[in-house]
Design an enzyme around this catalytic site. Structure first.
Site, PDB file in Angstrom:
ATOM      1  CG  ASP A  61      -2.114   0.962   1.035  1.00  0.00           C
ATOM      2  OD1 ASP A  61      -1.882   2.162   0.762  1.00  0.00           O
ATOM      3  OD2 ASP A  61      -3.260   0.505   1.156  1.00  0.00           O
ATOM      4  NE  ARG A  72     -13.243   3.208   4.466  1.00  0.00           N
ATOM      5  CZ  ARG A  72     -12.844   4.442   4.725  1.00  0.00           C
ATOM      6  NH1 ARG A  72     -13.284   5.076   5.791  1.00  0.00           N
ATOM      7  NH2 ARG A  72     -12.007   5.060   3.917  1.00  0.00           N
ATOM      8  CG  ASN A 130      -7.410   2.385  -8.771  1.00  0.00           C
ATOM      9  OD1 ASN A 130      -6.874   2.017  -9.811  1.00  0.00           O
ATOM     10  ND2 ASN A 130      -6.739   2.453  -7.608  1.00  0.00           N
ATOM     11  CB  CYS A 172      -8.476 -13.287 -15.593  1.00  0.00           C
ATOM     12  SG  CYS A 172      -8.744 -12.144 -16.973  1.00  0.00           S
ATOM     13  CB  CYS A 175     -13.174 -12.801 -17.875  1.00  0.00           C
ATOM     14  SG  CYS A 175     -11.902 -13.721 -18.758  1.00  0.00           S
ATOM     15  CB  CYS A 189     -15.677   4.422   0.463  1.00  0.00           C
ATOM     16  SG  CYS A 189     -14.081   4.780   1.203  1.00  0.00           S
ATOM     17  CB  CYS A 250     -10.278 -12.134 -21.691  1.00  0.00           C
ATOM     18  SG  CYS A 250      -9.523 -11.279 -20.287  1.00  0.00           S
TER      19      CYS A 250
END
Length: 258
Positions: A61, A72, A130, A172, A175, A189, A250
């Site tokens: 991250d 949260r 995203n 995947c 798809c 959010c 795909c």
């Protein structure tokens, strides 16, 4: 590999379950997972995966903890505000179980580096917010032959699905969503809002599914459920499951190009 007396005691509630047992717990202790995104999904998922005894966890991250996250994102406290999420998550893990091997990456993952960052793991769990990142992660998982567990949540809804696009006949993530979102972020959010406990439900359900995948072929609980999309509804409440078909054209796992 044998579990030490302390580890046997710690995971006794798993070991007495016939569907997991000693062999299953050893398999979890030998598993290597990568958690992409340490927010609303990643926080509760990390707590229960660490509690399950996963032996090696890579945390990815590039964000910092913000005050609004605390509604949260359950592994952080006020003292973590302004600090790296990945580093704060590693600190939480060290306090929770010092025997877990932890790697930390605070890179922003994308198409250029996803395959390198995700290599060497048994399972990738994506809780990012995203589509561009999700698709980059999915394409990399197909390329390096690693299964992907994708989880998302917003308002009162959650979605969790396991993908094995690197295997013949299996879909995947691309798809499922197609190619339209490669360069466009979805609403977050911050735009739409979220019931905090929905993140807990989705994250803990993702942890259950991760354990199933990791125990495939090793215990009775193992059942990856490739291509099954579980949709959580916090309004009714309830859950329904859909099957995602492989797209032969795909760009991630088929004959198409991205």
């Amino acid at each position: 590999m044998a579990l030490s007396p302390d580890r046997l005691d710690r995971f006794a509630r798993h070991i007495v379950i016939p569907e997991i047992g000693g062999a299953g717990q050893v398999a979890l202790s030998e598993a290597r997972i990568t958690l992409v995104g340490l927010g609303g999904i990643g926080s509760p998922a990390l707590q229960y995966l660490a509690g399950a005894g996963i032996g090696h966890i890579t945390l990815i991250d590039d964000g910092d903890v913000e005050l609004s996250n605390l509604q949260r994102q359950t592994i952080y406290t006020q003292r973590d505000i302004g600090h790296s999420k990945a580093v704060s998550a590693r600190r939480w893990l060290a306090n929770f179980d010092s025997e877990i091997v932890v790697d930390v990456r605070d890179d922003r993952i994308g198409r250029d580096n996803a395959a390198e960052i995700l290599g060497g793991t048994h399972l990738v769990i994506d809780g990012t917010d995203n589509f561009a990142t999700r698709l980059a992660v999915s394409d990399a998982c197909v390329a390096i032959g690693v299964p992907l567990l994708s989880a998302a949540v917003g308002r009162f809804q959650g979605q969790i699905a396991a993908f094995a696009g690197h295997l013949d006949g299996h879909a995947c993530y691309r798809c499922y969503v197609g190619d339209a979102f490669d360069n466009d972020d979805c609403d977050t959010c911050a735009d739409d809002g979220m019931l905090g406990a929905m993140a807990g439900w989705a994250g803990s359900f993702a942890a259950i599914q991760a354990v199933r995948i990791l125990l495939d072929g090793k215990s009775a609980l193992g059942d990856p459920g490739w291509g099954k999309l579980h949709m959580l509804d916090g309004i009714k409440p309830g859950m329904r499951t859909l099957n995602i078909a492989k797209d032969p054209e795909c760009g991630g796992c088929g004959q198409g190009t991205v």
